[in-house]
Write a protein that holds these residues in place. Structure first.
Motif, short mmCIF file in Angstrom:
data_model
loop_
_atom_site.label_atom_id
_atom_site.label_comp_id
_atom_site.label_asym_id
_atom_site.label_seq_id
_atom_site.Cartn_x
_atom_site.Cartn_y
_atom_site.Cartn_z
N THR A 126 -28.36 75.16 -9.74
CA THR A 126 -28.03 76.74 -9.66
C THR A 126 -28.31 77.31 -11.04
O THR A 126 -27.91 78.65 -11.32
CB THR A 126 -26.52 76.61 -9.78
OG1 THR A 126 -25.87 75.76 -10.72
CG2 THR A 126 -26.05 75.76 -8.43
N ARG B 36 -25.92 78.73 -2.47
CA ARG B 36 -26.80 77.91 -3.42
C ARG B 36 -28.31 78.58 -3.50
O ARG B 36 -28.92 78.53 -4.62
CB ARG B 36 -26.88 76.59 -2.62
CG ARG B 36 -27.58 75.40 -3.51
CD ARG B 36 -27.09 74.03 -2.76
NE ARG B 36 -27.86 72.91 -3.38
CZ ARG B 36 -28.92 72.13 -3.07
NH1 ARG B 36 -29.45 72.61 -1.90
NH2 ARG B 36 -29.14 71.14 -3.70
N ARG C 128 -29.89 79.46 -7.05
CA ARG C 128 -31.22 78.79 -7.55
C ARG C 128 -32.25 79.96 -7.78
O ARG C 128 -33.26 79.72 -8.48
CB ARG C 128 -31.46 77.90 -6.61
CG ARG C 128 -32.13 78.09 -5.28
CD ARG C 128 -33.60 78.37 -5.10
NE ARG C 128 -33.67 79.02 -3.87
CZ ARG C 128 -34.96 79.49 -3.41
NH1 ARG C 128 -36.00 79.47 -4.22
NH2 ARG C 128 -35.20 80.23 -2.32
N PHE D 71 -20.76 72.15 -3.79
CA PHE D 71 -21.63 72.01 -2.51
C PHE D 71 -21.80 70.54 -2.08
O PHE D 71 -21.85 69.64 -2.85
CB PHE D 71 -23.32 72.42 -3.16
CG PHE D 71 -23.34 74.03 -3.69
CD1 PHE D 71 -23.49 75.06 -3.01
CD2 PHE D 71 -23.05 73.78 -5.11
CE1 PHE D 71 -23.48 76.13 -3.72
CE2 PHE D 71 -23.05 74.90 -5.83
CZ PHE D 71 -23.41 76.32 -5.01
N HIS E 206 -20.84 82.63 -4.89
CA HIS E 206 -21.90 82.74 -5.88
C HIS E 206 -21.24 82.90 -7.33
O HIS E 206 -21.53 82.32 -8.10
CB HIS E 206 -22.84 83.85 -5.60
CG HIS E 206 -24.08 84.13 -6.58
ND1 HIS E 206 -25.21 83.83 -6.25
CD2 HIS E 206 -23.81 84.84 -7.82
CE1 HIS E 206 -25.93 84.22 -7.46
NE2 HIS E 206 -25.21 84.74 -8.37
N GLN F 118 -20.83 72.66 -9.83
CA GLN F 118 -21.62 73.47 -10.84
C GLN F 118 -20.78 74.53 -11.49
O GLN F 118 -20.01 75.28 -10.63
CB GLN F 118 -22.83 73.83 -9.99
CG GLN F 118 -23.89 72.97 -9.37
CD GLN F 118 -24.80 72.13 -10.37
OE1 GLN F 118 -25.75 73.06 -10.76
NE2 GLN F 118 -24.40 71.22 -10.75
#
Length: 366
Positions: A195, A229, A233, A47, A37, A148
């Protein structure tokens, strides 16, 4: 039978903990979910999202078809490669799925829909497309890797063919274009993500997916699983289909009113039901909750308000904030003091506007 992406053996070789996700064998983490994270919030993570379904639509009436199929207005898409986020509704205004649509030509649009809803979505789209004589073609030959984080774009750009670099660097948010990747592999690069960080979602032919993953890893992009993920999010205020909305929930009730375009003269599926609910007053609303004391907010927990009970939809510990946050659906109206029933104890929570995190930092009031 559980389905596997082309990167399955790669995940296992990295020691990933695998889980069944919507019928797919997917990595939940490769070690520390919290480290994954933070890697995305602070640097760059990737991912495997090859379980997502890519559907290409062709035909002279494709735009007309999408004006009918989607709650958002496809007429916003005028520039090649531009993308739009929308819900696809049933006649009652319930959300069949949320998706992204790309404009690749007047007779060619591309959809990316959720993995767990693949069969349902395809059946619905194919059935609706018949009237418009639109060809619906699933594209299982594409894998998809999302890169990301604040340094994600720079790391991807460094791997592209030099003739494409400047053009892809200029891509605006929610826009996509073709480019050549390592060793000339063909890529479809979209400046989208799930994200709250900048980055790209890259479609790549399955035969090149492992090579792309390994090249990204060598460039310092950290593998991240579905666990990170999900917390990313949630912090970014993004809905998860099946948890935050489904066919029994309208966009008004899922805080997705911004994706509904009630443009004049366009009769999309579910419009009449949405207009009726709006006129009558939306009975339930989706809100953000923060738990300031120790504890975890989880899906299914009871939320107590002055207007009656609601429930937690998505809830988790938020690593960027070091506290628990959640989305909840509660009765409309002034809620008064809000509590969550955590194992029989009424725990006070704060009602907040989300997103909880933006640009890697807590939002005001969180």
């Amino acid at each position: 039978m559980t389905e596997k992406t082309v990167l399955n053996a790669t995940h296992r070789a990295l020691g990933a903990r695998m889980v069944d996700f919507g019928g797919w064998d997917m990595p939940i983490n490769y070690g520390s979910q919290i480290e994954e994270h933070h890697a995305v919030r602070r640097d760059a993570g990737m991912f495997d999202v090859s379980h997502m379904t890519v559907i290409d639509l062709h035909g002279t009436r494709t735009r007309e078809f999408l004006r009918h199929l989607l709650a958002n207005s496809i007429d916003k898409l005028k520039v090649h490669g531009k993308a739009l986020y929308s819900c696809m509704l049933n006649e009652r205004g319930g959300v069949i799925d949320d998706l992204i649509v790309y404009y690749l030509g007047e007779e060619f649009f591309r959809l990316v829909v959720n993995a767990a809803t693949r069969a349902k979505d395809l059946a619905w789209i194919e059935n609706q497309a018949k009237t418009f004589d639109v060809q619906v073609k699933e594209r299982p030959e594409f894998a998809m890797i999302a890169v990301q984080g604040p340094h994600a774009r720079a790391k991807v750009l460094g791997l592209l063919h030099e003739v494409d670099r400047a053009r892809i660097e200029k891509l605006g948010k929610f826009t996509a274009a073709a480019a050549q990747g390592p060793n000339g592999m063909p890529l479809f690069v979209a400046r989208t993500g799930y994200t709250g960080e900048d980055g790209f979602e890259i479609m790549v032919p399955v035969e090149h997916a492992v090579a792309l993953w390994e090249t990204l890893a060598a460039a310092g992009v950290a593998p991240a699983g579905l666990g990170a993920r999900d917390t990313l999010r949630l912090e970014a205020g993004m809905n998860l289909y099946g948890q935050d909305m489904d066919e029994s929930v309208t966009p008004w009730e899922a805080s997705l009113g911004w994706t509904v375009a009630l443009d004049e003269g366009r009769d999309f599926i579910g419009r009449a039901a949405l207009e009726q609910q709006k006129a009558a007053g939306v009975p339930r609303v989706m809100v953000g909750l923060v738990l300031d004391e120790k504890g975890v907010l989880r899906h299914g927990q009871k939320v107590l308000t002055a207007n009656g009970e609601g429930e937690i939809l998505s809830g988790s510990f938020a690593p960027t904030l070091n506290k628990a946050v959640a989305f909840a659906r509660i009765p409309a109206g002034e809620p008064g003091e809000v509590h969550v029933d955590i194992r029989g104890r009424d725990v006070p929570v704060r009602l907040v506007k989300y997103p909880f995190v933006r640009d890697g930092k807590p939002c005001e009031g969180i």
